[in-house]
Design an enzyme around this catalytic site. Structure first.
Site: not given
Ligand code: GLP
Length: 240
Positions: A66, A142, A135, A137
């Site tokens: 990413d 996400e 979270d 991810h």
């Protein structure tokens, strides 16, 4: 999925380096790299083996997961800069063979399609290293990311921007947008290797390993993958 509980981050680094070294010794290796703090010990171990044991990255192609959108060219926290600093400039990989999505491209969807196609054209990733966000991810997928998503632009949650503020002067400097390999793209890698340490990751690790396979926890796609290995320390395993 195999879950390996390790005594230390150093032990995790050695296990990850073992997996990568086996791929690097094979023909035309294609490796998937991740940024964040979690992979750093593994990168240090790979650099050590390169220097001391002659482990070679020659002929290897690397794809980063990413990238932030909108950072000025050469920004030290762009993931392209981070991976150079933390790994690739210290080993014998050709810099032209280290790929990342271009977060400064004028046409971001076209850049994402190009990047996804480049991974396919390279024959796919042999081993993909992954960290996990608090979270759940992976990459920058996400919660509620499509399980079959390909590389695309995404908006970060406030939680992820807060988590990553430590790399920037303040949370306001953390970009809001990113390009990330999709969960479908990541799932095409032949071997997924996820690493996590510390209690802050315990809940996300438990959701990934023992929760339902769900877009609520993107890392839960490891349950569906035919070859996934999770290396955690005792703290990150504490909710299992
Ligand atoms: C970022 C990266 C992820 C990484 C996550 C966790 O959001 N895009 O690839 O897994 O942070 O990072 P850390 O290992 O620093 O906790």
């Amino acid at each position: 999925m195999e879950v390996v509980i390790c005594e230390s981050a150093e032990e995790i680094g050695r296990h990850v380096a073992d997996v990568f070294a086996a791929v690097l010794r094979g023909p035309a290796p294609v490796i998937g790299l991740a940024t964040g703090s979690s992979p750093l010990v593994a990168y240090q171990e790979l650099i050590r083996r390169h220097r001391e044991d002659g482990l070679s990255f020659a002929g290897t192609t690397a794809f980063l997961l990413d990238e932030y959108v909108g950072l000025p060219a050469g920004h030290p926290e762009s993931y392209a800069a981070v991976i150079r600093r933390e790994l690739t400039e210290h080993v014998d990989i050709d810099p032209a063979d280290v790929h990342s999505p271009d977060g400064g491209a004028a046409d971001l969807p076209a850049e994402c399609a190009r990047y996804d196609a480049a991974i396919g054209a390279a024959g796919g990733v042999h081993v993909q290293l992954l960290g996990i966000g608090t979270d759940g991810h992976i990459g920058f997928n996400e919660p509620m990311s499509s399980l079959s998503s390909r590389t695309r632009p995404k908006t970060l949650t406030q939680q992820t921007r807060d988590d990553n503020a430590r790399f920037f002067g303040s949370v306001d400097e953390v970009p809001r947008h990113v390009l990330t390999q999709g969960l479908g793209t990541i799932g095409t890698a032949r071997h997924l290797v996820m690493v996590a340490t510390g209690t802050a990751k315990a809940e996300a690790v438990a959701a990934a390993v023992e929760g339902p396979l769900s877009a609520r926890c993107p890392a839960s796609i490891l349950q569906w993958h035919q070859h996934a290995t999770v290396f955690v320390d005792e703290a990150a395993a504490s909710e299992l």
